[in-house]
Design a protein around this motif. Structure first.
Motif, PDB file in Angstrom:
ATOM      1  N   ASP A  58       0.803  -1.214   0.000  1.00 17.67           N
ATOM      2  CA  ASP A  58       0.000   0.000   0.000  1.00 17.67           C
ATOM      3  C   ASP A  58       0.843   1.274   0.000  1.00 17.67           C
ATOM      4  OD1 ASP A  58      -2.288  -1.637   0.297  1.00 17.67           O
ATOM      5  OD2 ASP A  58      -1.994  -1.676   2.476  1.00 17.67           O
ATOM      6  N   VAL A  59       2.161   1.138   0.091  1.00 16.12           N
ATOM      7  CA  VAL A  59       3.048   2.276   0.315  1.00 16.12           C
ATOM      8  C   VAL A  59       3.767   2.653  -0.985  1.00 16.12           C
ATOM      9  CG1 VAL A  59       5.075   3.059   1.603  1.00 16.12           C
ATOM     10  CG2 VAL A  59       3.356   1.637   2.727  1.00 16.12           C
ATOM     11  N   PRO A  60       3.841   3.955  -1.323  1.00 14.82           N
ATOM     12  CA  PRO A  60       4.617   4.357  -2.514  1.00 14.82           C
ATOM     13  C   PRO A  60       6.065   3.889  -2.398  1.00 14.82           C
ATOM     14  CG  PRO A  60       3.340   6.196  -1.658  1.00 14.82           C
ATOM     15  CD  PRO A  60       3.225   5.102  -0.645  1.00 14.82           C
ATOM     16  N   GLU A  61       6.683   3.599  -3.523  1.00 16.48           N
ATOM     17  CA  GLU A  61       8.040   3.054  -3.537  1.00 16.48           C
ATOM     18  C   GLU A  61       8.985   3.972  -4.297  1.00 16.48           C
ATOM     19  OE1 GLU A  61       9.740  -0.857  -5.600  1.00 16.48           O
ATOM     20  OE2 GLU A  61       8.580  -1.323  -3.792  1.00 16.48           O
ATOM     21  N   ILE A  62      10.195   4.095  -3.783  1.00 15.61           N
ATOM     22  CA  ILE A  62      11.244   4.860  -4.453  1.00 15.61           C
ATOM     23  C   ILE A  62      12.395   3.906  -4.764  1.00 15.61           C
ATOM     24  CG2 ILE A  62      12.927   6.728  -4.262  1.00 15.61           C
ATOM     25  CD1 ILE A  62      11.158   8.069  -2.227  1.00 15.61           C
ATOM     26  N   ASP A  63      12.717   3.775  -6.038  1.00 16.70           N
ATOM     27  CA  ASP A  63      13.880   2.999  -6.463  1.00 16.70           C
ATOM     28  C   ASP A  63      15.076   3.949  -6.533  1.00 16.70           C
ATOM     29  OD1 ASP A  63      15.847   1.492  -7.656  1.00 16.70           O
ATOM     30  OD2 ASP A  63      14.704   1.056  -9.494  1.00 16.70           O
ATOM     31  N   LEU A  64      16.064   3.744  -5.665  1.00 12.25           N
ATOM     32  CA  LEU A  64      17.202   4.658  -5.613  1.00 12.25           C
ATOM     33  C   LEU A  64      18.017   4.671  -6.901  1.00 12.25           C
ATOM     34  CD1 LEU A  64      18.583   4.259  -1.973  1.00 12.25           C
ATOM     35  CD2 LEU A  64      16.896   5.876  -2.869  1.00 12.25           C
ATOM     36  N   THR A  65      17.816   3.672  -7.745  1.00  6.26           N
ATOM     37  CA  THR A  65      18.527   3.650  -9.026  1.00  6.26           C
ATOM     38  C   THR A  65      17.662   4.194 -10.165  1.00  6.26           C
ATOM     39  OG1 THR A  65      17.833   1.372  -9.517  1.00  6.26           O
ATOM     40  CG2 THR A  65      19.881   1.661  -8.283  1.00  6.26           C
ATOM     41  N   GLY A  66      16.461   4.678  -9.850  1.00  3.02           N
ATOM     42  CA  GLY A  66      15.571   5.200 -10.878  1.00  3.02           C
ATOM     43  C   GLY A  66      16.116   6.475 -11.498  1.00  3.02           C
ATOM     44  N   ALA A  67      15.763   6.700 -12.749  1.00  4.75           N
ATOM     45  CA  ALA A  67      16.292   7.850 -13.482  1.00  4.75           C
ATOM     46  C   ALA A  67      15.909   9.167 -12.818  1.00  4.75           C
ATOM     47  CB  ALA A  67      15.774   7.820 -14.930  1.00  4.75           C
ATOM     48  N   GLU A  68      14.683   9.266 -12.287  1.00  2.00           N
ATOM     49  CA  GLU A  68      14.241  10.512 -11.668  1.00  2.00           C
ATOM     50  C   GLU A  68      15.062  10.830 -10.422  1.00  2.00           C
ATOM     51  OE1 GLU A  68      12.331   7.917 -12.271  1.00  2.00           O
ATOM     52  OE2 GLU A  68      10.900   8.518 -13.835  1.00  2.00           O
ATOM     53  N   VAL A  69      15.339   9.794  -9.630  1.00 10.46           N
ATOM     54  CA  VAL A  69      16.106   9.994  -8.400  1.00 10.46           C
ATOM     55  C   VAL A  69      17.540  10.399  -8.727  1.00 10.46           C
ATOM     56  CG1 VAL A  69      16.955   8.908  -6.293  1.00 10.46           C
ATOM     57  CG2 VAL A  69      14.663   8.374  -7.122  1.00 10.46           C
ATOM     58  N   LEU A  70      18.144   9.734  -9.682  1.00  8.73           N
ATOM     59  CA  LEU A  70      19.530  10.032 -10.019  1.00  8.73           C
ATOM     60  C   LEU A  70      19.669  11.394 -10.697  1.00  8.73           C
ATOM     61  CD1 LEU A  70      20.740   6.531 -11.280  1.00  8.73           C
ATOM     62  CD2 LEU A  70      21.100   7.581  -9.045  1.00  8.73           C
ATOM     63  N   ARG A  71      18.654  11.799 -11.440  1.00 10.61           N
ATOM     64  CA  ARG A  71      18.722  13.091 -12.135  1.00 10.61           C
ATOM     65  C   ARG A  71      18.510  14.257 -11.164  1.00 10.61           C
ATOM     66  NH1 ARG A  71      15.403  12.019 -15.778  1.00 10.61           N
ATOM     67  NH2 ARG A  71      13.527  12.845 -14.809  1.00 10.61           N
ATOM     68  N   ASP A  72      17.544  14.135 -10.255  1.00 10.83           N
ATOM     69  CA  ASP A  72      17.240  15.219  -9.322  1.00 10.83           C
ATOM     70  C   ASP A  72      16.655  14.606  -8.054  1.00 10.83           C
ATOM     71  OD1 ASP A  72      16.468  17.462  -7.924  1.00 10.83           O
ATOM     72  OD2 ASP A  72      15.596  18.482  -9.651  1.00 10.83           O
ATOM     73  N   PRO A  73      17.527  14.133  -7.163  1.00 16.38           N
ATOM     74  CA  PRO A  73      17.022  13.425  -5.980  1.00 16.38           C
ATOM     75  C   PRO A  73      16.143  14.287  -5.086  1.00 16.38           C
ATOM     76  CG  PRO A  73      19.391  13.830  -5.807  1.00 16.38           C
ATOM     77  CD  PRO A  73      18.997  14.155  -7.202  1.00 16.38           C
ATOM     78  N   VAL A  74      16.456  15.566  -4.942  1.00 22.01           N
ATOM     79  CA  VAL A  74      15.651  16.423  -4.066  1.00 22.01           C
ATOM     80  C   VAL A  74      14.219  16.509  -4.589  1.00 22.01           C
ATOM     81  CG1 VAL A  74      15.360  18.747  -3.159  1.00 22.01           C
ATOM     82  CG2 VAL A  74      17.641  17.736  -3.258  1.00 22.01           C
ATOM     83  N   ALA A  75      14.065  16.697  -5.899  1.00 18.44           N
ATOM     84  CA  ALA A  75      12.727  16.761  -6.486  1.00 18.44           C
ATOM     85  C   ALA A  75      12.007  15.421  -6.353  1.00 18.44           C
ATOM     86  CB  ALA A  75      12.817  17.172  -7.956  1.00 18.44           C
ATOM     87  N   ALA A  76      12.734  14.323  -6.565  1.00 19.46           N
ATOM     88  CA  ALA A  76      12.115  12.998  -6.474  1.00 19.46           C
ATOM     89  C   ALA A  76      11.638  12.713  -5.056  1.00 19.46           C
ATOM     90  CB  ALA A  76      13.104  11.926  -6.930  1.00 19.46           C
ATOM     91  N   TYR A  77      12.452  13.061  -4.066  1.00 20.61           N
ATOM     92  CA  TYR A  77      12.051  12.838  -2.678  1.00 20.61           C
ATOM     93  C   TYR A  77      10.891  13.762  -2.297  1.00 20.61           C
ATOM     94  CZ  TYR A  77      16.335  10.098  -2.006  1.00 20.61           C
ATOM     95  OH  TYR A  77      17.330   9.149  -2.088  1.00 20.61           O
ATOM     96  N   GLY A  78      10.906  14.989  -2.828  1.00 19.95           N
ATOM     97  CA  GLY A  78       9.802  15.903  -2.559  1.00 19.95           C
ATOM     98  C   GLY A  78       8.488  15.397  -3.138  1.00 19.95           C
ATOM     99  N   ALA A  79       8.531  14.847  -4.337  1.00 18.01           N
ATOM    100  CA  ALA A  79       7.327  14.287  -4.945  1.00 18.01           C
ATOM    101  C   ALA A  79       6.815  13.106  -4.124  1.00 18.01           C
ATOM    102  CB  ALA A  79       7.624  13.852  -6.386  1.00 18.01           C
ATOM    103  N   ALA A  80       7.741  12.295  -3.616  1.00 14.65           N
ATOM    104  CA  ALA A  80       7.339  11.160  -2.780  1.00 14.65           C
ATOM    105  C   ALA A  80       6.668  11.639  -1.503  1.00 14.65           C
ATOM    106  CB  ALA A  80       8.570  10.310  -2.446  1.00 14.65           C
ATOM    107  N   ARG A  81       7.176  12.721  -0.922  1.00 19.37           N
ATOM    108  CA  ARG A  81       6.588  13.280   0.306  1.00 19.37           C
ATOM    109  C   ARG A  81       5.126  13.640   0.094  1.00 19.37           C
ATOM    110  NH1 ARG A  81       9.330  18.062   0.526  1.00 19.37           N
ATOM    111  NH2 ARG A  81       7.646  18.853  -0.778  1.00 19.37           N
ATOM    112  N   GLU A  82       4.825  14.201  -1.066  1.00 19.71           N
ATOM    113  CA  GLU A  82       3.447  14.607  -1.320  1.00 19.71           C
ATOM    114  C   GLU A  82       2.551  13.430  -1.686  1.00 19.71           C
ATOM    115  OE1 GLU A  82       2.572  17.611  -0.357  1.00 19.71           O
ATOM    116  OE2 GLU A  82       4.685  17.706   0.216  1.00 19.71           O
ATOM    117  N   ARG A  83       3.149  12.287  -2.033  1.00 27.76           N
ATOM    118  CA  ARG A  83       2.336  11.089  -2.262  1.00 27.76           C
ATOM    119  C   ARG A  83       1.952  10.428  -0.956  1.00 27.76           C
ATOM    120  NH1 ARG A  83       6.131  10.039  -6.418  1.00 27.76           N
ATOM    121  NH2 ARG A  83       7.063   8.297  -5.235  1.00 27.76           N
TER     122      ARG A  83
END
Length: 406
Positions: free
Chosen positions: A9-34
């Motif tokens: 039931d929980v959103p997932e972040i793949d640390l090797t994903g392109a979004e995380v590697l390109r802009d981790p701060v933005a990716a983590y921020g998007a996860a926070r709002e999910r």
């Protein structure tokens, strides 16, 4: 208390994903709002629960139900005789951790950092001299701030702190570069030299008292009636080397942030009294630590309706918490005039494992930025701003280079 949610039931972040590697701060921020709880995954490591919002992250970091242990850290591959020196204070049982922290805390107070400032200032000035010489030798006047200023500074300061002789300091700079580069063979190769140097420094300071960090620790032992063993003292030097590289990336990130936001740079130049608050804002906005050291749940714990079984790892996503709109107004805007609010940033963590060297890191960063801006009023990026981007590292916010013209 058991929750009703599951990992599915929980959103997932793949640390090797392109979004995380390109802009981790933005990716983590998007996860926070999910959602307030996410699941972090990466090849070769077990999944971790992660708290993305400021209030939840702060609460977890101060909660005794989540503990740091030996398995929270990645150990370099070294000989067995060196392992006792690599045992950090953070992973010790509560009573032992409290004892050691009480003994060493007097050497890391805000007052001690202020007292040490006059010894940091000439180190900064000397490195700025070298930076100017490098720029003068370059055909286009360009110099990279990272290898010639931000990277050597923390290790030079540590050497001054613990009384490493001048003749040995070039070798310690190499150690610092290896440690800052991460957990590879160079890191492991540096450990024996660091430990040998730490043991020698402890022995020398016991024989020849001086007003440095080791001298302060030895005096604190005498005043308290307790005593750190030589192994504990040398281990403290190792931990200082390991954690003391933080200003490298903080200073580099801060300079890049200021040079790409001229309004903030102008404000800071116009009013140097803003600098202490600006350092706090820079730690919040572009501090290098994006994920905390994993804690293990001591018991089954419910986090926002999700059951975290005992023994599973939990981290706080500092990069998301420090830009949480629930805690900070206009959190994605760097504002060197930002006034302290009800929420404090978590750049140095929180709770019983709050960074012991935070006062030193703050002072060192303030001295470095202040001297750099005073010395070079024409300081500017030598490349387009889009060239100065975070390295593809989901755990540490760091720039690969900061090319400037002085």
């Amino acid at each position: 208390m058991a929750g009703t949610g599951t990992a599915a039931d929980v959103p997932e972040i793949d640390l090797t994903g392109a979004e995380v590697l390109r802009d981790p701060v933005a990716a983590y921020g998007a996860a926070r709002e999910r959602g307030p709880v996410v699941r972090i995954t990466a090849p070769g490591m077990p999944p971790m629960w992660a708290l993305t919002r400021h209030a939840d992250a702060k609460a977890m970091l101060g909660d005794h139900r989540f503990a740091i242990g030996a398995d929270s850290f990645m150990r370099p591959d070294v000989s067995a005789d060196l392992l006792p020196y690599l045992r950090t204070m953070s992973e010790m049982p509560a009573a032992e951790h409290t004892r050691l922290r009480k003994l060493v805390a007097p050497a890391f107070t805000v007052r001690r950092a202020a007292d040490f400032r006059p010894r940091v200032e000439p180190i900064v000035d000397r490195l700025l001299d070298g930076l100017a010489e490098q720029a003068a030798r370059a055909a286009d006047g360009t110099v990279d701030l990272l290898p010639h200023f931000a990277r050597p500074l923390p290790m030079d300061v540590i050497c001054e702190l613990v009384g490493i002789p001048e003749a040995d300091r070039p070798r310690w700079r190499e150690y610092g570069a290896a440690v800052a580069a991460g957990h590879g063979q160079g890191f492991a190769d540096a450990v024996p030299g660091i430990i040998d140097g730490a043991r020698a420094a402890v022995a020398r300071r016991r024989a020849e008292p001086a007003d440095d960090l080791l001298g302060g620790l030895i005096r604190a032992q005498a005043d308290d009636g307790d005593r750190l063993s030589d192994t504990e003292m040398a281990a403290m030097v190792w931990q200082l080397v390991l954690s003391g590289q933080t200003p490298t990336n903080l200073i580099a990130n801060a300079v890049a942030a200021l040079l790409t936001r001229p309004d903030q740079l102008v404000a800071l130049r116009a009013d140097p009294a803003l600098l202490p608050g600006a350092v706090e804002e820079l730690v919040r906005w572009c501090g290098p630590g994006m994920l905390t050291i994993p804690r293990r749940a001591r018991e089954d714990v419910e986090l926002h309706g999700v059951r975290v079984p005992a023994g599973e790892p939990v981290v706080a996503v500092i990069a998301a918490a420090n830009r949480d709109p629930r805690a900070f107004a206009e959190p994605d805007r760097l504002d060197v005039r930002r006034r302290p609010g009800q929420a404090a940033h978590l750049g140095f963590a929180h709770g019983p494992h709050f960074c012991l060297g935070a006062a030193l890191a703050r002072m060192q960063t303030e001295v470095a930025l202040g001297a750099l801006l005073r010395r070079f009023p024409g300081l500017a990026l030598a490349v387009p701003p889009e060239r100065v981007r975070p390295a593809p590292d989901p755990g540490t916010l760091r720039t690969a280079e900061v090319p400037v013209r002085l």
